[in-house]
Design a protein around this motif. Sequence first.
Motif, PDB file in Angstrom:
ATOM      1  N   CYS A 156     -83.868-102.010 -72.839  1.00  0.00           N
ATOM      2  CA  CYS A 156     -84.234-100.583 -72.789  1.00  0.00           C
ATOM      3  C   CYS A 156     -84.784-100.140 -74.138  1.00  0.00           C
ATOM      4  CB  CYS A 156     -83.013 -99.743 -72.418  1.00  0.00           C
ATOM      5  SG  CYS A 156     -83.286 -97.966 -72.647  1.00  0.00           S
TER       6      CYS A 156
ATOM      7  N   CYS B 206     -87.633 -95.043 -73.827  1.00  0.00           N
ATOM      8  CA  CYS B 206     -88.893 -94.301 -73.700  1.00  0.00           C
ATOM      9  C   CYS B 206     -88.732 -92.990 -72.933  1.00  0.00           C
ATOM     10  CB  CYS B 206     -89.941 -95.171 -73.023  1.00  0.00           C
ATOM     11  SG  CYS B 206     -89.515 -95.655 -71.327  1.00  0.00           S
TER      12      CYS B 206
ATOM     13  N   CYS C 180     -87.680 -93.093 -67.189  1.00  0.00           N
ATOM     14  CA  CYS C 180     -86.706 -92.960 -66.098  1.00  0.00           C
ATOM     15  C   CYS C 180     -86.378 -91.497 -65.847  1.00  0.00           C
ATOM     16  CB  CYS C 180     -85.436 -93.746 -66.418  1.00  0.00           C
ATOM     17  SG  CYS C 180     -84.807 -93.503 -68.092  1.00  0.00           S
TER      18      CYS C 180
ATOM     19  N   CYS D  51     -89.364 -97.750 -64.826  1.00  0.00           N
ATOM     20  CA  CYS D  51     -88.938 -98.359 -66.093  1.00  0.00           C
ATOM     21  C   CYS D  51     -89.859 -99.508 -66.491  1.00  0.00           C
ATOM     22  CB  CYS D  51     -87.504 -98.866 -65.978  1.00  0.00           C
ATOM     23  SG  CYS D  51     -86.972 -99.716 -67.481  1.00  0.00           S
TER      24      CYS D  51
HETATM   25  S1  SF4 Z   1     -87.421 -96.090 -68.490  1.00  0.00           S
HETATM   26 FE1  SF4 Z   1     -85.355 -95.479 -69.152  1.00  0.00          FE
HETATM   27  S2  SF4 Z   1     -84.101 -97.342 -68.898  1.00  0.00           S
HETATM   28 FE2  SF4 Z   1     -86.269 -97.991 -68.861  1.00  0.00          FE
HETATM   29  S3  SF4 Z   1     -86.761 -98.513 -70.987  1.00  0.00           S
HETATM   30 FE3  SF4 Z   1     -87.359 -96.362 -70.727  1.00  0.00          FE
HETATM   31  S4  SF4 Z   1     -85.473 -95.200 -71.361  1.00  0.00           S
HETATM   32 FE4  SF4 Z   1     -84.835 -97.347 -71.025  1.00  0.00          FE
END
Ligand code: SF4
Length: 258
Positions: free
Chosen positions: A159, A162, A165, A224
Motif C-alpha cells: 500500500c 494514495c 480506495c 487499488c
Molecule cells: S488504493 Fe488504498 S489500499 Fe491501495 S495503495 Fe492506495 S491507499 Fe493503499
Amino acid sequence: MNLVLLVWRQENARAVGHMQRIEAKDISPDMSFLEMLDVVNERLTVAGQSPITFDHDCREGICGSCGVVINGVPHGPQPGTTTCQLHMRHFCDGQVIVIEPFRARAFPVIRDLMVDRSAFDRVIAAGGFITSPTGSAPDGNAVLVSKGAADAAMDAADCIGCGACVAACPNASGSLFVAAKISHLGLLPQGQVERDTRALHMVAQMDAEAFGSCTNHGECEVACPKGISLETIARMNRDYIAASITKRPKTAGSGGTG
Ligand code: SF4
Ligand code: FES
C-alpha cells in the motif's frame, strides 16, 4: 494526439469549483499522464493563465502522491496503475478526458486536482509503528517469520497510501488503507506487542476523520493500484473485534482484562 480535457479548477477548499475545457494538442502517446499535464501547464503559463495544480513526487508508482479521477475512475482506465505510470497511448486521438480530484470529505481540495490526505498521516500516527528498540541491524535469522506471514505482510506493505480506495468507495471509507497498515505490522512477530492497541487506535482515528464506513462494495479493491485485497479488511475486523474484547476498559463487575 489531440485531446479535449475537462479539468476541475478550484481556488481553495472554500471556493466553488468548475470544469474548464482545455484543448491539449500534439500530445505524444509515449508521454505519461502527468507529462501530458506538464505540457498543458507550460502552455497555460506561456498564455498567462494559471497552471493546473496536481500532486506528484516519485513518478514511479511508489510514493502515492499522485492520483486524480480520470473519466470517473481513480488513477484512470489501466488496472493496477498509478496516474504517474499511466501513458497517453491508452487514450484515443480526439478523446474527451474528464479529470477531477479524489472526492471525499476526509480529503479536502487544496487547489484544482490536489487534495489534503493528511487524515491518512494521522491514522498512521495513531498506531502504525512498533516500539522495538532500534540499534544495529539484528541478525537476519534471529526472529523467524513463516513464509505465509512474510508474504501476507509484504502484500499489505505494498500500500502506497494514495487514497484511490477512498475515492472509489461510495462511502469514502478508508478501510482498505487502514487495514493494509494494520496487517503489514500485525502479521509479523515484531508487530505483536502493540497488535491490539494498534487496531483499536488506528480504527478509532479512522472514525474520528471524515471517512465513511465499509459496506463491502469492493470498489476499493478494484481501484487499488497495488492489488490490496478485501481480505485485508476482514483481517482488520478480526483484529479489532479480538482487541475490543481483550483490551476492554475495566468497569465494576465487567470482568474485563484491562
Ligand atoms: S488504493 Fe488504498 S489500499 Fe491501495 S495503495 Fe492506495 S491507499 Fe493503499
Ligand atoms: S508520483 Fe509517486 S506514485 Fe505517482
